[in-house]
Design a protein around this motif. Structure first.
Motif, PDB file in Angstrom:
ATOM      1  N   PHE A   1      29.929  22.989 -31.958  1.00 19.31           N
ATOM      2  CA  PHE A   1      31.033  23.390 -31.084  1.00 19.31           C
ATOM      3  C   PHE A   1      31.169  22.500 -29.853  1.00 19.31           C
ATOM      4  O   PHE A   1      32.285  22.074 -29.525  1.00 19.31           O
ATOM      5  CB  PHE A   1      30.869  24.856 -30.675  1.00 19.31           C
TER       6      PHE A   1
ATOM      7  N   ALA B   1      45.393  27.485 -37.054  1.00 18.68           N
ATOM      8  CA  ALA B   1      44.531  28.642 -36.772  1.00 18.68           C
ATOM      9  C   ALA B   1      44.964  29.852 -37.590  1.00 18.68           C
ATOM     10  O   ALA B   1      44.126  30.534 -38.209  1.00 18.68           O
ATOM     11  CB  ALA B   1      44.557  28.957 -35.282  1.00 18.68           C
TER      12      ALA B   1
ATOM     13  N   GLN C   1      42.959  31.576 -40.934  1.00 24.68           N
ATOM     14  CA  GLN C   1      42.355  32.887 -40.707  1.00 24.68           C
ATOM     15  C   GLN C   1      42.036  33.652 -41.991  1.00 24.68           C
ATOM     16  O   GLN C   1      40.943  34.230 -42.102  1.00 24.68           O
ATOM     17  CB  GLN C   1      43.245  33.727 -39.791  1.00 24.68           C
TER      18      GLN C   1
ATOM     19  N   ASN D   1      38.897  32.839 -35.983  1.00 22.00           N
ATOM     20  CA  ASN D   1      38.199  31.581 -36.224  1.00 22.00           C
ATOM     21  C   ASN D   1      38.283  30.667 -35.007  1.00 22.00           C
ATOM     22  O   ASN D   1      39.066  30.886 -34.079  1.00 22.00           O
ATOM     23  CB  ASN D   1      38.741  30.891 -37.482  1.00 22.00           C
ATOM     24  N   ILE D   2      37.499  29.600 -35.035  1.00 30.20           N
ATOM     25  CA  ILE D   2      37.320  28.741 -33.869  1.00 30.20           C
ATOM     26  C   ILE D   2      38.582  27.982 -33.490  1.00 30.20           C
ATOM     27  O   ILE D   2      38.755  27.576 -32.330  1.00 30.20           O
ATOM     28  CB  ILE D   2      36.157  27.750 -34.134  1.00 30.20           C
TER      29      ILE D   2
ATOM     30  N   VAL E   1      40.479  29.133 -30.400  1.00 27.83           N
ATOM     31  CA  VAL E   1      40.030  28.687 -29.078  1.00 27.83           C
ATOM     32  C   VAL E   1      40.855  27.491 -28.621  1.00 27.83           C
ATOM     33  O   VAL E   1      41.368  27.442 -27.497  1.00 27.83           O
ATOM     34  CB  VAL E   1      38.532  28.327 -29.102  1.00 27.83           C
TER      35      VAL E   1
ATOM     36  N   LEU F   1      37.929  36.757 -30.101  1.00 24.09           N
ATOM     37  CA  LEU F   1      37.223  35.479 -30.205  1.00 24.09           C
ATOM     38  C   LEU F   1      35.722  35.622 -29.959  1.00 24.09           C
ATOM     39  O   LEU F   1      34.952  34.728 -30.305  1.00 24.09           O
ATOM     40  CB  LEU F   1      37.787  34.473 -29.202  1.00 24.09           C
TER      41      LEU F   1
ATOM     42  N   SER G   1      33.581  33.148 -32.289  1.00 19.15           N
ATOM     43  CA  SER G   1      34.124  31.903 -31.737  1.00 19.15           C
ATOM     44  C   SER G   1      33.904  31.777 -30.231  1.00 19.15           C
ATOM     45  O   SER G   1      34.728  31.197 -29.534  1.00 19.15           O
ATOM     46  CB  SER G   1      35.620  31.803 -32.073  1.00 19.15           C
ATOM     47  N   TYR G   2      32.849  32.380 -29.720  1.00 16.82           N
ATOM     48  CA  TYR G   2      32.339  32.138 -28.366  1.00 16.82           C
ATOM     49  C   TYR G   2      33.136  32.798 -27.248  1.00 16.82           C
ATOM     50  O   TYR G   2      32.721  32.725 -26.095  1.00 16.82           O
ATOM     51  CB  TYR G   2      32.205  30.631 -28.092  1.00 16.82           C
TER      52      TYR G   2
ATOM     53  N   GLY H   1      33.664  30.040 -24.554  1.00 12.97           N
ATOM     54  CA  GLY H   1      34.259  28.943 -25.313  1.00 12.97           C
ATOM     55  C   GLY H   1      35.535  28.435 -24.681  1.00 12.97           C
ATOM     56  O   GLY H   1      35.767  27.220 -24.600  1.00 12.97           O
TER      57      GLY H   1
ATOM     58  N   THR I   1      27.654  29.706 -24.288  1.00 12.61           N
ATOM     59  CA  THR I   1      28.230  29.749 -25.634  1.00 12.61           C
ATOM     60  C   THR I   1      27.169  29.781 -26.718  1.00 12.61           C
ATOM     61  O   THR I   1      27.320  30.501 -27.716  1.00 12.61           O
ATOM     62  CB  THR I   1      29.128  28.524 -25.899  1.00 12.61           C
TER      63      THR I   1
ATOM     64  N   TYR J   1      37.694  22.064 -42.411  1.00 11.79           N
ATOM     65  CA  TYR J   1      37.289  23.362 -41.867  1.00 11.79           C
ATOM     66  C   TYR J   1      37.691  24.484 -42.805  1.00 11.79           C
ATOM     67  O   TYR J   1      36.871  25.323 -43.194  1.00 11.79           O
ATOM     68  CB  TYR J   1      37.914  23.555 -40.482  1.00 11.79           C
TER      69      TYR J   1
END
Length: 268
Positions: A74, A103, A107, A124-125, A128, A161, A165-166, A170, A203, A255
């Protein structure tokens, strides 16, 4: 105390003060990436993410060594995004639109892979980066009103998130690192660097509930040392004139693709 020793001590303090004041600029110079170096960092980050997801989803027991290795994924992705996002501010909304599409499109695959591991509403990341890019786009266009709208959006997205996803840390890492890399030298860039360091620490340690020594070894040290080592390595091995070699959309496809494959493997 002899006057010479006092004078010598004052000189040392002046030298240390000067080095501390120039530290943010030296760090920023060390994070400067050529197109080829950025692509190699993407490769390293993708491999670290794959190792982390295999460790989380496929192995019967979490392996601490693989967990530590995954901590650099990340931060490296954030560094690459922050390095590029403001190169053409007039295209920020276009970038944000593309991030939202990827994004949202990813998902279902993310939920498929992490079903039973994270809640169905965990995001998902890529969200962010979509939220952070949208905030920057609104700020570029509407200034204070855009910033306020972006902060409201960020606040609404923090909870979904936070599971995978932090969350807040994040978002703070992404935005503060962007400020640090692109703001003029001075107090703002120093504050941004401090925020980025704190967010980076949070994170990758917020989900580790073991003894403090274990957190340091498995999370804190890998979070700071491994990304720095990766940046130094790719900068040393690539020429500043080398062009990028990775297709523009490769990261997004990789990804989504690896999540789909892992989801299938879990169900075999």
């Amino acid at each position: 105390m002899p006057a010479s020793l006092i004078h010598h001590g004052i000189n040392i303090m002046h030298i240390l003060s000067a080095k501390i004041q120039t530290l943010p600029e030296r760090i920023r110079a060390g994070l400067d990436l050529s197109p080829a170096a950025a692509d190699w960092l993407k490769v390293v980050a993708l491999l670290a993410m794959l190792v982390d997801h295999i460790n989380t989803l496929l192995l019967p027991h979490l392996q601490p060594e693989l967990y530590a290795l995954g901590r650099m994924a990340f931060p490296l992705f954030v560094l690459i995004w922050a390095h590029n996002v403001l190169h053409n501010p007039h295209r920020l909304q276009t970038r944000a639109n593309r991030m939202w599409l990827w994004a949202i499109g990813t998902q279902p695959v993310f939920s498929f892979a992490f079903a039973g591991h994270d809640p169905w509403y965990a995001l998902n990341i890529l969200f962010v980066f979509a939220v952070a890019t949208q905030l920057l786009a609104w700020y570029h266009r509407f200034r204070i009103r855009g910033l306020a709208a972006g902060l409201v959006l960020s606040g609404l997205m923090v909870w979904p998130l936070s599971f995978a996803s932090y969350g807040l840390s994040g978002l703070v890492l992404a935005l503060s690192l962007t400020m640090f890399l692109h703001s003029p030298p001075g107090r703002l860039s120093s504050v941004a660097a401090l925020l980025a360091s704190v967010a980076l620490l949070v994170t990758n340690s917020q989900h580790v509930t073991q003894a403090p020594a274990v957190v340091v070894i498995l999370s804190i040290l890998p979070t700071f040392l491994l990304p720095g080592a990766a940046v130094g390595l790719v900068r040393a091995l690539t020429d500043s004139r080398e062009r990028r070699f990775m297709p523009a959309m490769f990261f997004y496809m990789a990804y989504a693709g690896h999540l789909f494959i892992l989801g299938l493997m879990i169900r075999l």
